[in-house]
Design an enzyme around this catalytic site. Sequence first.
Site, PDB file in Angstrom:
ATOM      1  N   TYR A 299       0.844  -1.206   0.000  1.00  0.00           N
ATOM      2  CA  TYR A 299       0.000   0.000   0.000  1.00  0.00           C
ATOM      3  C   TYR A 299       0.875   1.250   0.000  1.00  0.00           C
ATOM      4  O   TYR A 299       0.705   2.153  -0.831  1.00  0.00           O
ATOM      5  CB  TYR A 299      -0.912  -0.055   1.227  1.00  0.00           C
TER       6      TYR A 299
HETATM    7  P1  NAP Z   1     -13.265   3.146   0.684  1.00  0.00           P
HETATM    8  O1  NAP Z   1     -14.281   3.552   1.687  1.00  0.00           O
HETATM    9  O2  NAP Z   1     -12.766   1.729   0.699  1.00  0.00           O
HETATM   10  O3  NAP Z   1     -13.793   3.479  -0.790  1.00  0.00           O
HETATM   11  C1  NAP Z   1     -12.988   3.084  -1.865  1.00  0.00           C
HETATM   12  C2  NAP Z   1     -13.547   3.603  -3.165  1.00  0.00           C
HETATM   13  O4  NAP Z   1     -12.669   3.188  -4.224  1.00  0.00           O
HETATM   14  C3  NAP Z   1     -14.913   3.028  -3.500  1.00  0.00           C
HETATM   15  O5  NAP Z   1     -15.627   3.981  -4.246  1.00  0.00           O
HETATM   16  C4  NAP Z   1     -14.560   1.808  -4.372  1.00  0.00           C
HETATM   17  O6  NAP Z   1     -15.606   1.427  -5.277  1.00  0.00           O
HETATM   18  C5  NAP Z   1     -13.373   2.355  -5.142  1.00  0.00           C
HETATM   19  N1  NAP Z   1     -12.476   1.303  -5.611  1.00  0.00           N
HETATM   20  C6  NAP Z   1     -11.977   0.271  -4.900  1.00  0.00           C
HETATM   21  N2  NAP Z   1     -11.240  -0.531  -5.686  1.00  0.00           N
HETATM   22  C7  NAP Z   1     -11.268   0.000  -6.923  1.00  0.00           C
HETATM   23  C8  NAP Z   1     -10.740  -0.394  -8.171  1.00  0.00           C
HETATM   24  N3  NAP Z   1     -10.024  -1.522  -8.322  1.00  0.00           N
HETATM   25  N4  NAP Z   1     -11.003   0.374  -9.235  1.00  0.00           N
HETATM   26  C9  NAP Z   1     -11.749   1.497  -9.105  1.00  0.00           C
HETATM   27  N5  NAP Z   1     -12.291   1.926  -7.942  1.00  0.00           N
HETATM   28  C10 NAP Z   1     -12.060   1.175  -6.877  1.00  0.00           C
HETATM   29  O7  NAP Z   1     -11.948   4.056   0.801  1.00  0.00           O
HETATM   30  P2  NAP Z   1     -11.685   5.444   1.578  1.00  0.00           P
HETATM   31  O8  NAP Z   1     -11.377   5.158   2.998  1.00  0.00           O
HETATM   32  O9  NAP Z   1     -12.753   6.421   1.237  1.00  0.00           O
HETATM   33  O10 NAP Z   1     -10.292   5.867   0.906  1.00  0.00           O
HETATM   34  C11 NAP Z   1     -10.232   6.810  -0.146  1.00  0.00           C
HETATM   35  C12 NAP Z   1      -8.801   7.233  -0.346  1.00  0.00           C
HETATM   36  O11 NAP Z   1      -8.265   7.766   0.873  1.00  0.00           O
HETATM   37  C13 NAP Z   1      -7.851   6.083  -0.751  1.00  0.00           C
HETATM   38  O12 NAP Z   1      -6.915   6.587  -1.673  1.00  0.00           O
HETATM   39  C14 NAP Z   1      -7.140   5.737   0.547  1.00  0.00           C
HETATM   40  O13 NAP Z   1      -5.864   5.172   0.322  1.00  0.00           O
HETATM   41  C15 NAP Z   1      -7.048   7.108   1.192  1.00  0.00           C
HETATM   42  N6  NAP Z   1      -6.890   7.064   2.652  1.00  0.00           N
HETATM   43  C16 NAP Z   1      -7.923   6.671   3.453  1.00  0.00           C
HETATM   44  C17 NAP Z   1      -7.728   6.650   4.837  1.00  0.00           C
HETATM   45  C18 NAP Z   1      -8.819   6.249   5.790  1.00  0.00           C
HETATM   46  O14 NAP Z   1      -8.563   6.204   6.997  1.00  0.00           O
HETATM   47  N7  NAP Z   1     -10.036   5.980   5.321  1.00  0.00           N
HETATM   48  C19 NAP Z   1      -6.497   7.037   5.384  1.00  0.00           C
HETATM   49  C20 NAP Z   1      -5.478   7.416   4.520  1.00  0.00           C
HETATM   50  C21 NAP Z   1      -5.685   7.437   3.159  1.00  0.00           C
HETATM   51  P3  NAP Z   1     -16.751   0.341  -4.822  1.00  0.00           P
HETATM   52  O15 NAP Z   1     -17.728   1.104  -3.955  1.00  0.00           O
HETATM   53  O16 NAP Z   1     -17.363  -0.123  -6.101  1.00  0.00           O
HETATM   54  O17 NAP Z   1     -16.041  -0.739  -4.080  1.00  0.00           O
END
Ligand code: NAP
Length: 247
Positions: free
Chosen positions: A155
């Site tokens: 990651y």
């Molecule tokens: P999330 O709740 O898991 O949502 C992920 C999103 O990405 C969903 O819309 C999903 O679509 C889509 N996705 C997953 N796999 C994909 C693929 N192979 N191709 C295209 N789309 C895909 O994630 P999140 O927590 O909102 O995270 C968003 C961003 O913030 C990411 O870049 C993550 O690394 C970063 N981030 C998050 C955190 C945290 O604590 N949440 C911390 C640091 C960084 P589906 O709905 O169809 O599955």
Amino acid sequence: MTVLSGRKAVVTGGSRGIGRAIVERLARDGAQVVFTYAENAGAAAEVEKAVAELGGAAHAVRADLAEPGAAERLMREAEERLGAVDILVNNAALTFAPAGLADTDDELYDRAMAVNAKAVFLTMRHAARHMPDGGRIVNISTLNTVRPAPGTTAYVASKGALEQLTAVAAQELGPRGITVNTVSPGATDTDLLRGTNSEENLAMAAALTPLRRLGQPSDVADVVAFLSGPDARWVTGQNILVTGGLA
Ligand code: NAP
């Protein structure tokens, strides 16, 4: 007239979590948005409906960004629907249950790189060729690149690549008035966070955070909206930590 009226945006991974909040915020600010989902058509339809109820415009496109050709298809489809794209937000990412270096197999590494780094490269390359002057690119990374944690090898390697793509593109696209920035969330309350952490871990993350809570998706989306708008015209090549002070 709102601040992003007339702007056309692409947001990857807009069906849930931080991406959903970004889609809703950009649409509320007046942008027309195309966003992707990978599998969750129901969640994507909910986002389209929520945006329409606010009087905005957001259109969902299915795209598994691990698939060869998917990122380029997305950008072409967005242009067919919207015209030239002014704002690109690379938010979608694959995360996994913690896997240390010794347990990270080739497939896991390759999938992380495909979605979190190569697809970002491909959408950005398309933007470098086609984005109008004055555009905006915002890439979502993670606090873990500056605060390493065990079990995040693939990651964080992929997010490191994303940050370097951002830094170089800021240099190259600056002469066209295109800004390129990274936003790095800390622990933010989404499906991803809850799927990879126990309640105890979440409570610990909040306790270690100077602002004493988990981030909410809108905390991140508001910063992305700022970077996407005219007030951020003099901000480029930055990695902005949106972590409640955790660093
Ligand atoms: P999330 O709740 O898991 O949502 C992920 C999103 O990405 C969903 O819309 C999903 O679509 C889509 N996705 C997953 N796999 C994909 C693929 N192979 N191709 C295209 N789309 C895909 O994630 P999140 O927590 O909102 O995270 C968003 C961003 O913030 C990411 O870049 C993550 O690394 C970063 N981030 C998050 C955190 C945290 O604590 N949440 C911390 C640091 C960084 P589906 O709905 O169809 O599955």
